[in-house]
Write a protein that holds these residues in place. Structure first.
Motif, PDB file in Angstrom:
ATOM      1  N   VAL A 241      -2.085  14.788  -2.955  1.00 19.43           N
ATOM      2  CA  VAL A 241      -1.626  13.586  -3.663  1.00 19.43           C
ATOM      3  C   VAL A 241      -0.399  12.999  -2.954  1.00 19.43           C
ATOM      4  O   VAL A 241      -0.309  11.789  -2.738  1.00 19.43           O
ATOM      5  N   GLY A 242       0.515  13.884  -2.553  1.00 23.55           N
ATOM      6  CA  GLY A 242       1.728  13.431  -1.866  1.00 23.55           C
ATOM      7  C   GLY A 242       1.390  12.659  -0.601  1.00 23.55           C
ATOM      8  O   GLY A 242       1.995  11.623  -0.305  1.00 23.55           O
ATOM      9  N   LYS A 243       0.401  13.159   0.137  1.00 25.62           N
ATOM     10  CA  LYS A 243       0.001  12.489   1.377  1.00 25.62           C
ATOM     11  C   LYS A 243      -0.571  11.097   1.073  1.00 25.62           C
ATOM     12  O   LYS A 243      -0.239  10.124   1.753  1.00 25.62           O
ATOM     13  N   ILE A 244      -1.418  11.021   0.060  1.00 24.27           N
ATOM     14  CA  ILE A 244      -2.011   9.721  -0.295  1.00 24.27           C
ATOM     15  C   ILE A 244      -0.903   8.743  -0.712  1.00 24.27           C
ATOM     16  O   ILE A 244      -0.905   7.571  -0.325  1.00 24.27           O
TER      17      ILE A 244
ATOM     18  N   LEU B 210      -5.269   1.958   1.724  1.00 24.52           N
ATOM     19  CA  LEU B 210      -5.439   2.962   2.791  1.00 24.52           C
ATOM     20  C   LEU B 210      -6.224   2.355   3.946  1.00 24.52           C
ATOM     21  O   LEU B 210      -7.127   1.546   3.743  1.00 24.52           O
ATOM     22  N   LYS B 211      -5.862   2.762   5.146  1.00 25.66           N
ATOM     23  CA  LYS B 211      -6.441   2.146   6.335  1.00 25.66           C
ATOM     24  C   LYS B 211      -7.213   3.161   7.174  1.00 25.66           C
ATOM     25  O   LYS B 211      -7.304   4.333   6.808  1.00 25.66           O
ATOM     26  N   PHE B 212      -7.682   2.679   8.330  1.00 29.20           N
ATOM     27  CA  PHE B 212      -8.434   3.571   9.208  1.00 29.20           C
ATOM     28  C   PHE B 212      -7.569   4.783   9.587  1.00 29.20           C
ATOM     29  O   PHE B 212      -6.389   4.632   9.925  1.00 29.20           O
TER      30      PHE B 212
ATOM     31  N   GLY C   6       1.835   4.099  -0.206  1.00 29.10           N
ATOM     32  CA  GLY C   6       2.997   3.522  -0.876  1.00 29.10           C
ATOM     33  C   GLY C   6       2.778   3.332  -2.375  1.00 29.10           C
ATOM     34  O   GLY C   6       3.575   2.687  -3.054  1.00 29.10           O
ATOM     35  N   LYS C   7       1.655   3.889  -2.902  1.00 30.83           N
ATOM     36  CA  LYS C   7       1.380   3.777  -4.348  1.00 30.83           C
ATOM     37  C   LYS C   7       1.584   5.143  -4.992  1.00 30.83           C
ATOM     38  O   LYS C   7       1.352   6.176  -4.362  1.00 30.83           O
TER      39      LYS C   7
END
Ligand code: SER
Length: 602
Positions: free
Chosen positions: A255-258, A322-324, A263-264
């Motif tokens: 979760v921390g990584k996401i 989230l991006k590539f 930034g959400k």
């Protein structure tokens, strides 16, 4: 109580080793030689032959932590407790101890090791029916331990019967343990059977003493077993009084990584579901790709489930920005958490990340085409409602989730016929489910004559491969047959040489030229083994199996159907040999009607 996942695993294993159990390691998530299910869904699954009576090499008392995947509740993921991957803590008695010891130990583990307040524990037991009597014995054992009578509930088969895992196999009445959250009862009938949230399930003890037969009847097993399962994530959540499984230590770094990448925050009600979906799905995908028998995204079977998980994660992640490359970065966090417990993940780290990135690229490409299709659709629409049929086409062909179509339509002032979409979706789901069930019947896409011949050719080729490669580890790992071709996966570590491929073809064609009759006999697994049949002994559910014999050429356990004689097959030809996954090769082969080339001169 503050307890990490690692401490919980260790306490579980210690508790049971102290009581004479042998720890065994988690089996693969992809069931070996069992075409009836896609994933291992419970700790008992790899143990079916032993529950049926075969002696287990590690003895009669076993315990473990098993990797499990269940995707039936995928739409529920995003709430506080549903996960598509979870670890199941389990212990088994294979015809050894039964209810007395198990209830006593369950109580001890819950109250003494995990520190649950006995006043806050509730249990359910089987209320009895024509198949199996009411389980007063277990209820009395609970009461003797100290569970209050008003916290013991009798429930029917729907709630207090477990298994079989597939259509047939070991099963029995169970007793489940719940934590009473202290919320008020929702009604007079409030019990662990209702989903008001007062009671949270912790553990399930199954008294596995019946076999469910193909005709729906139950017969007593040779031995009475105990099979228990406790979900690691939910137990951690319960004992720590956390709000969700995502707050436990197997999830917080993910979760921390996401949160960092997007930034959400997971505490933002607008984003909580998306963060949880990405965390859950990427964790599951990491375990499926990184499994010792791992698969990669595809349009069939386990590969298709994996594809859906990844695409669903990407879809939800897009809303978070989230991006590539972000999803493979999340997978990195998953591997870090589990590397010590499941070293196969660390070994497959690069493969996991590459597969996730590649799937993201593929998905984004189809989405682009879908958007073009959508624009075209809007241009030619006569009304302001996008028909269900079109929304379904966007979903089916371009991987467009319905909610995305609805959102895009709204931006342009259109509505979507959601009911029409759902109708088609349901039809499609039923069809593909029926298709999947068919496919798992020995890998056959249909049971026509052409398919049956190719199926017979598969047996002949399996034997020819074993002979030509002269390696006892050459074994079937998968099979898929259509009227046009056969596809066969087998364990072998390198590409076959042209000479080997030719030798395999020649052997099969010689068996065809011999035109021997194909016979089928029913026998027990032991008899089949004694007769020298090859096949999937380890996880056969039923007692009797069919053995197909093709002269001296092949003898194999199989459900059929097959050609009547090998001479019907025509000319056998291998069209492709390639790698399927690490240590597994894949052959595609065809039969053509011209048998003249099978003569001795050829
Ligand atoms: N097989 C039972 C379950 O899955 C207990 O392990 O709940």
């Amino acid at each position: 109580m503050k307890l990490t996942s690692d401490e919980l695993r260790k306490k579980w294993i210690k508790f049971y080793t102290d009581r004479g159990h042998t720890p065994i390691s988690s089996a693969s998530l992809i069931p070996e030689n069992d075409p009836t299910v896609l994933f291992t869904t419970a700790g008992m699954h790899p143990l079916v032959p032993y529950l049926l009576g075969q002696p287990h090499p590690a003895g009669k008392r076993l315990c473990d932590t098993q990797k499990c995947v269940r995707t039936g509740d995928i739409d529920e993921v995003g709430d506080s407790s549903h996960c598509t991957f979870f670890e199941m803590l389990g212990n088994w008695s294979l015809g050894d101890y039964f209810k007395t010891e198990m209830v006593q130990w369950s109580y001890e583990f819950l109250t003494q090791v995990l520190g649950f307040d006995p006043e806050r524990l509730a249990v359910t037991v089987f209320e009895g029916d024509s198949d199996c009597p009411r389980d007063d014995e277990t209820a009395a054992l609970w009461e003797k331990c100290g569970i209050k009578r008003e916290n013991i509930f009798y429930l029917g088969k729907k709630h207090n019967w477990w298994g079989p895992a597939g259509q047939t196999g070991p099963c029995g009445p169970d007793t489940e343990m719940f934590f009473d959250t202290g919320k008020p009862k929702c009604c007079d009938k409030c019990s662990p059977a209702c989903d008001c949230g007062k009671y949270v399930e912790i553990w399930n003890d199954v008294f596995m003493q019946f076999n469910k037969n193909a005709d729906g009847t139950y017969s007593p097993l040779k031995q009475k077993n105990v099979d228990t399962g406790m979900g690691l994530e939910r137990t951690l959540m319960n004992i720590q009084g956390l709000q969700s499984v995502y707050d436990t230590d197997v999830f917080t770094p993910i979760v921390g990584k996401i949160e960092k990448l997007s930034g959400k925050s997971i505490t933002d009600p607008e984003h909580v579901k998306a963060v949880r979906v990405v965390a859950d799905h990427i964790r599951t995908a990491t375990f499926i790709i990184g499994d010792e028998r791992g698969v990669t995204p595809s349009n069939v079977d386990q590969g298709y489930i994996l594809r859906r998980l990844l695409r669903r994660a990407i879809r939800f992640g897009a809303g978070l920005g989230l991006k590539f490359g972000d999803y493979s970065a999340v997978a990195d966090a998953v591997v870090d958490i589990y590397a010590a417990t499941y070293p196969e993940l660390a070994a497959a780290r690069d493969k996991i990340k590459t597969e996730i990135d590649e799937e993201q690229t593929r998905f984004e490409r189809t989405l682009e085409n879908g958007i073009k299709e959508f624009e075209k659709l809007c241009k030619f629409l006569q009304t302001d409602v996008i028909p269900g049929k079109s929304a379904f086409r966007l979903y089916d062909t371009y991987g467009f989730p319905l909610e995305m179509t609805v959102e895009m339509a709204k931006e342009r002032g259109f509505k979507v016929d959601v009911d029409g979409f759902n109708e088609r979706f349901e039809q499609h789901r039923k069809l593909s489910q029926a298709g999947a069930e068919q496919r798992f019947k020995g890998g056959l896409a249909d049971t026509g004559e052409l398919t049956a011949r190719l199926h017979t050719a598969t047996h002949l080729m399996h034997k020819a491969l074993k002979d030509v490669l002269d390696d006892p580890n050459v074994n079937q790992r998968g099979s898929n047959i259509t009227p046009e071709r056969l596809r066969f996966d087998f364990s072998f570590g390198r590409a076959l040489t042209p000479e080997e491929l030719k030798a395999v073809e020649d052997k099969v064609n010689a068996a065809i030229a011999a035109d021997v009759p194909i016979t089928c006999e029913e026998m027990t697994v032991d008899e089949a083994k004694a007769a020298g049949a090859v096949g999937l002994f380890a996880t056969k559910y039923g007692e009797k199996v069919k053995v197909y014999t093709m002269g001296e050429f092949s003898k194999e356990i199989c459900g059929g159907p097959h050609a009547a004689r090998t001479g019907e097959l025509g000319h056998f030809k291998i069209v492709k040999e390639q790698s399927s996954s690490a240590g597994v090769r894949r052959i595609k082969a065809v039969l053509d009607a011209d048998t003249s080339r099978n003569t001795a001169s050829n």
